[in-house]
Design a protein around this motif. Structure first.
Motif, PDB file in Angstrom:
ATOM      1  N   LYS A  17      21.524 -20.468  23.414  1.00  0.00           N
ATOM      2  CA  LYS A  17      21.018 -21.333  24.484  1.00  0.00           C
ATOM      3  C   LYS A  17      20.492 -20.491  25.640  1.00  0.00           C
ATOM      4  O   LYS A  17      19.453 -20.798  26.207  1.00  0.00           O
ATOM      5  CB  LYS A  17      22.137 -22.247  24.985  1.00  0.00           C
ATOM      6  N   VAL A  18      21.230 -19.448  25.975  1.00  0.00           N
ATOM      7  CA  VAL A  18      20.817 -18.576  27.076  1.00  0.00           C
ATOM      8  C   VAL A  18      19.476 -17.933  26.748  1.00  0.00           C
ATOM      9  O   VAL A  18      18.568 -17.896  27.584  1.00  0.00           O
ATOM     10  CB  VAL A  18      21.891 -17.481  27.347  1.00  0.00           C
ATOM     11  N   VAL A  19      19.351 -17.450  25.513  1.00  0.00           N
ATOM     12  CA  VAL A  19      18.112 -16.797  25.093  1.00  0.00           C
ATOM     13  C   VAL A  19      16.949 -17.785  25.103  1.00  0.00           C
ATOM     14  O   VAL A  19      15.859 -17.474  25.583  1.00  0.00           O
ATOM     15  CB  VAL A  19      18.277 -16.143  23.691  1.00  0.00           C
ATOM     16  N   GLU A  20      17.210 -19.013  24.622  1.00  0.00           N
ATOM     17  CA  GLU A  20      16.151 -20.033  24.619  1.00  0.00           C
ATOM     18  C   GLU A  20      15.688 -20.348  26.030  1.00  0.00           C
ATOM     19  O   GLU A  20      14.503 -20.496  26.280  1.00  0.00           O
ATOM     20  CB  GLU A  20      16.657 -21.316  23.940  1.00  0.00           C
ATOM     21  N   ALA A  52       3.134 -11.449  18.726  1.00  0.00           N
ATOM     22  CA  ALA A  52       3.432 -11.639  17.310  1.00  0.00           C
ATOM     23  C   ALA A  52       4.503 -10.641  16.855  1.00  0.00           C
ATOM     24  O   ALA A  52       5.198 -10.864  15.870  1.00  0.00           O
ATOM     25  CB  ALA A  52       2.169 -11.461  16.484  1.00  0.00           C
ATOM     26  N   GLN A  53       4.632  -9.549  17.615  1.00  0.00           N
ATOM     27  CA  GLN A  53       5.600  -8.514  17.257  1.00  0.00           C
ATOM     28  C   GLN A  53       7.029  -8.945  17.524  1.00  0.00           C
ATOM     29  O   GLN A  53       7.309  -9.651  18.493  1.00  0.00           O
ATOM     30  CB  GLN A  53       5.317  -7.255  18.066  1.00  0.00           C
ATOM     31  N   LYS A  54       7.932  -8.485  16.668  1.00  0.00           N
ATOM     32  CA  LYS A  54       9.346  -8.807  16.833  1.00  0.00           C
ATOM     33  C   LYS A  54      10.053  -7.643  17.526  1.00  0.00           C
ATOM     34  O   LYS A  54       9.583  -6.516  17.497  1.00  0.00           O
ATOM     35  CB  LYS A  54       9.987  -9.050  15.466  1.00  0.00           C
ATOM     36  N   CYS A  55      11.202  -7.948  18.127  1.00  0.00           N
ATOM     37  CA  CYS A  55      12.004  -6.932  18.803  1.00  0.00           C
ATOM     38  C   CYS A  55      12.391  -5.826  17.817  1.00  0.00           C
ATOM     39  O   CYS A  55      12.807  -6.107  16.695  1.00  0.00           O
ATOM     40  CB  CYS A  55      13.262  -7.578  19.373  1.00  0.00           C
ATOM     41  N   PRO A  56      12.238  -4.556  18.219  1.00  0.00           N
ATOM     42  CA  PRO A  56      12.566  -3.447  17.317  1.00  0.00           C
ATOM     43  C   PRO A  56      14.067  -3.175  17.178  1.00  0.00           C
ATOM     44  O   PRO A  56      14.472  -2.370  16.342  1.00  0.00           O
ATOM     45  CB  PRO A  56      11.847  -2.254  17.961  1.00  0.00           C
ATOM     46  N   VAL A  57      14.885  -3.833  17.984  1.00  0.00           N
ATOM     47  CA  VAL A  57      16.331  -3.602  17.896  1.00  0.00           C
ATOM     48  C   VAL A  57      16.841  -4.163  16.564  1.00  0.00           C
ATOM     49  O   VAL A  57      16.492  -5.276  16.180  1.00  0.00           O
ATOM     50  CB  VAL A  57      17.078  -4.268  19.079  1.00  0.00           C
ATOM     51  N   GLU A  58      17.658  -3.348  15.888  1.00  0.00           N
ATOM     52  CA  GLU A  58      18.132  -3.749  14.572  1.00  0.00           C
ATOM     53  C   GLU A  58      18.884  -5.077  14.626  1.00  0.00           C
ATOM     54  O   GLU A  58      19.743  -5.288  15.478  1.00  0.00           O
ATOM     55  CB  GLU A  58      19.056  -2.657  14.028  1.00  0.00           C
ATOM     56  N   GLY A  59      18.549  -5.968  13.723  1.00  0.00           N
ATOM     57  CA  GLY A  59      19.243  -7.253  13.653  1.00  0.00           C
ATOM     58  C   GLY A  59      18.713  -8.292  14.617  1.00  0.00           C
ATOM     59  O   GLY A  59      19.151  -9.434  14.598  1.00  0.00           O
ATOM     60  N   CYS A  60      17.770  -7.893  15.464  1.00  0.00           N
ATOM     61  CA  CYS A  60      17.200  -8.836  16.421  1.00  0.00           C
ATOM     62  C   CYS A  60      15.811  -9.220  15.928  1.00  0.00           C
ATOM     63  O   CYS A  60      14.979  -8.378  15.712  1.00  0.00           O
ATOM     64  CB  CYS A  60      17.097  -8.215  17.815  1.00  0.00           C
ATOM     65  N   TYR A  61      15.608 -10.505  15.733  1.00  0.00           N
ATOM     66  CA  TYR A  61      14.306 -10.926  15.204  1.00  0.00           C
ATOM     67  C   TYR A  61      13.536 -11.757  16.211  1.00  0.00           C
ATOM     68  O   TYR A  61      12.638 -12.504  15.858  1.00  0.00           O
ATOM     69  CB  TYR A  61      14.505 -11.705  13.901  1.00  0.00           C
ATOM     70  N   LEU A  62      13.920 -11.619  17.468  1.00  0.00           N
ATOM     71  CA  LEU A  62      13.251 -12.411  18.505  1.00  0.00           C
ATOM     72  C   LEU A  62      11.842 -11.894  18.768  1.00  0.00           C
ATOM     73  O   LEU A  62      11.578 -10.701  18.632  1.00  0.00           O
ATOM     74  CB  LEU A  62      14.074 -12.356  19.798  1.00  0.00           C
ATOM     75  N   PRO A  63      10.950 -12.809  19.133  1.00  0.00           N
ATOM     76  CA  PRO A  63       9.604 -12.355  19.470  1.00  0.00           C
ATOM     77  C   PRO A  63       9.608 -11.623  20.808  1.00  0.00           C
ATOM     78  O   PRO A  63      10.448 -11.898  21.674  1.00  0.00           O
ATOM     79  CB  PRO A  63       8.806 -13.661  19.569  1.00  0.00           C
ATOM     80  N   LEU A  64       8.690 -10.689  20.948  1.00  0.00           N
ATOM     81  CA  LEU A  64       8.584  -9.957  22.209  1.00  0.00           C
ATOM     82  C   LEU A  64       7.654 -10.704  23.153  1.00  0.00           C
ATOM     83  O   LEU A  64       6.789 -11.458  22.729  1.00  0.00           O
ATOM     84  CB  LEU A  64       8.049  -8.556  21.950  1.00  0.00           C
ATOM     85  N   PHE A  65       7.865 -10.464  24.436  1.00  0.00           N
ATOM     86  CA  PHE A  65       7.038 -11.093  25.463  1.00  0.00           C
ATOM     87  C   PHE A  65       6.390 -10.025  26.318  1.00  0.00           C
ATOM     88  O   PHE A  65       7.044  -9.046  26.676  1.00  0.00           O
ATOM     89  CB  PHE A  65       7.889 -12.000  26.365  1.00  0.00           C
ATOM     90  N   LYS A  66       5.133 -10.238  26.609  1.00  0.00           N
ATOM     91  CA  LYS A  66       4.445  -9.306  27.488  1.00  0.00           C
ATOM     92  C   LYS A  66       4.343  -9.934  28.867  1.00  0.00           C
ATOM     93  O   LYS A  66       3.770 -11.011  29.037  1.00  0.00           O
ATOM     94  CB  LYS A  66       3.054  -8.991  26.938  1.00  0.00           C
ATOM     95  N   LEU A  67       4.923  -9.249  29.842  1.00  0.00           N
ATOM     96  CA  LEU A  67       4.888  -9.756  31.216  1.00  0.00           C
ATOM     97  C   LEU A  67       3.535  -9.475  31.843  1.00  0.00           C
ATOM     98  O   LEU A  67       2.765  -8.662  31.336  1.00  0.00           O
ATOM     99  CB  LEU A  67       5.992  -9.081  32.050  1.00  0.00           C
ATOM    100  N   LYS A  68       3.286 -10.124  32.969  1.00  0.00           N
ATOM    101  CA  LYS A  68       2.028  -9.899  33.681  1.00  0.00           C
ATOM    102  C   LYS A  68       1.897  -8.443  34.116  1.00  0.00           C
ATOM    103  O   LYS A  68       0.799  -7.936  34.261  1.00  0.00           O
ATOM    104  CB  LYS A  68       1.960 -10.814  34.901  1.00  0.00           C
ATOM    105  N   THR A  69       3.050  -7.789  34.317  1.00  0.00           N
ATOM    106  CA  THR A  69       3.030  -6.388  34.742  1.00  0.00           C
ATOM    107  C   THR A  69       2.676  -5.456  33.598  1.00  0.00           C
ATOM    108  O   THR A  69       2.518  -4.256  33.793  1.00  0.00           O
ATOM    109  CB  THR A  69       4.405  -5.977  35.284  1.00  0.00           C
ATOM    110  N   GLY A  70       2.625  -5.990  32.374  1.00  0.00           N
ATOM    111  CA  GLY A  70       2.311  -5.160  31.218  1.00  0.00           C
ATOM    112  C   GLY A  70       3.549  -4.716  30.465  1.00  0.00           C
ATOM    113  O   GLY A  70       3.467  -4.188  29.356  1.00  0.00           O
ATOM    114  N   GLU A  71       4.703  -4.923  31.084  1.00  0.00           N
ATOM    115  CA  GLU A  71       5.960  -4.547  30.448  1.00  0.00           C
ATOM    116  C   GLU A  71       6.239  -5.461  29.257  1.00  0.00           C
ATOM    117  O   GLU A  71       5.954  -6.654  29.320  1.00  0.00           O
ATOM    118  CB  GLU A  71       7.082  -4.734  31.459  1.00  0.00           C
ATOM    119  N   VAL A  72       6.780  -4.879  28.189  1.00  0.00           N
ATOM    120  CA  VAL A  72       7.110  -5.682  27.016  1.00  0.00           C
ATOM    121  C   VAL A  72       8.626  -5.833  26.956  1.00  0.00           C
ATOM    122  O   VAL A  72       9.358  -4.848  27.021  1.00  0.00           O
ATOM    123  CB  VAL A  72       6.586  -5.015  25.719  1.00  0.00           C
ATOM    124  N   ILE A  73       9.095  -7.067  26.874  1.00  0.00           N
ATOM    125  CA  ILE A  73      10.535  -7.280  26.847  1.00  0.00           C
ATOM    126  C   ILE A  73      10.962  -8.234  25.732  1.00  0.00           C
ATOM    127  O   ILE A  73      10.217  -9.077  25.275  1.00  0.00           O
ATOM    128  CB  ILE A  73      11.083  -7.786  28.209  1.00  0.00           C
TER     129      ILE A  73
END
Ligand SMILES: [Zn+2]
Length: 128
Positions: free
Chosen positions: A7-10, A25-46
């Motif tokens: 719920k927190v993640v959602e 479209a890219q997924k998080c590179p952390v092992e076991g994490c399949y969440l999609p990545l987000f690109k912030l306006k600052t260009g940072e990917v989280i």
């Protein structure tokens, strides 16, 4: 992942979209994490769960990012210890043992200098 965490993640993902972040479209590179990545306006990917992540193009780059992260972790740890040592020094030992205090402060100063250098390198490599 526990339902509560989910719920927190959602909620975080919804907030990210609201602030104008783009879902990649890219997924998080952390092992076991399949969440999609987000690109912030600052260009940072989280990742909504893991925070800032690095997308690397080579093993070499991955090693560099890992060693930088480790270095930062060591520095953070050291910094915490120095601050704690300074704040728990009894008053009389501060008065008597200036040399120790100065030694700790020198360590702190070096930590901060290395941090600054690491961050400015990071900015430079991003700019290029
Ligand atoms: Zn993740």
């Amino acid at each position: 992942m526990a339902i509560e965490d989910k719920k927190v993640v959602e909620r975080r993902m919804a907030e990210l979209l609201k602030t104008g972040a783009a879902m990649l479209a890219q997924k998080c590179p952390v092992e076991g994490c399949y969440l999609p990545l987000f690109k912030l306006k600052t260009g940072e990917v989280i990742c909504p769960e893991h925070g800032r992540v690095y997308i690397v193009k080579s093993d070499e780059e991955a090693k560099e990012v890992a060693s930088r992260a480790l270095m930062l972790k060591v520095l953070e740890d050291l910094e915490g210890r120095v601050i704690e040592a300074l704040s728990t020094l009894p008053q009389h030992s501060i008065d008597e043992g200036y040399r120790d205090v100065i030694g700790w402060l020198e360590v702190l100063e070096r930590i901060m200098r290395i941090r600054r250098e690491l961050f400015s390198e990071e900015r430079k490599s991003k700019a290029s």
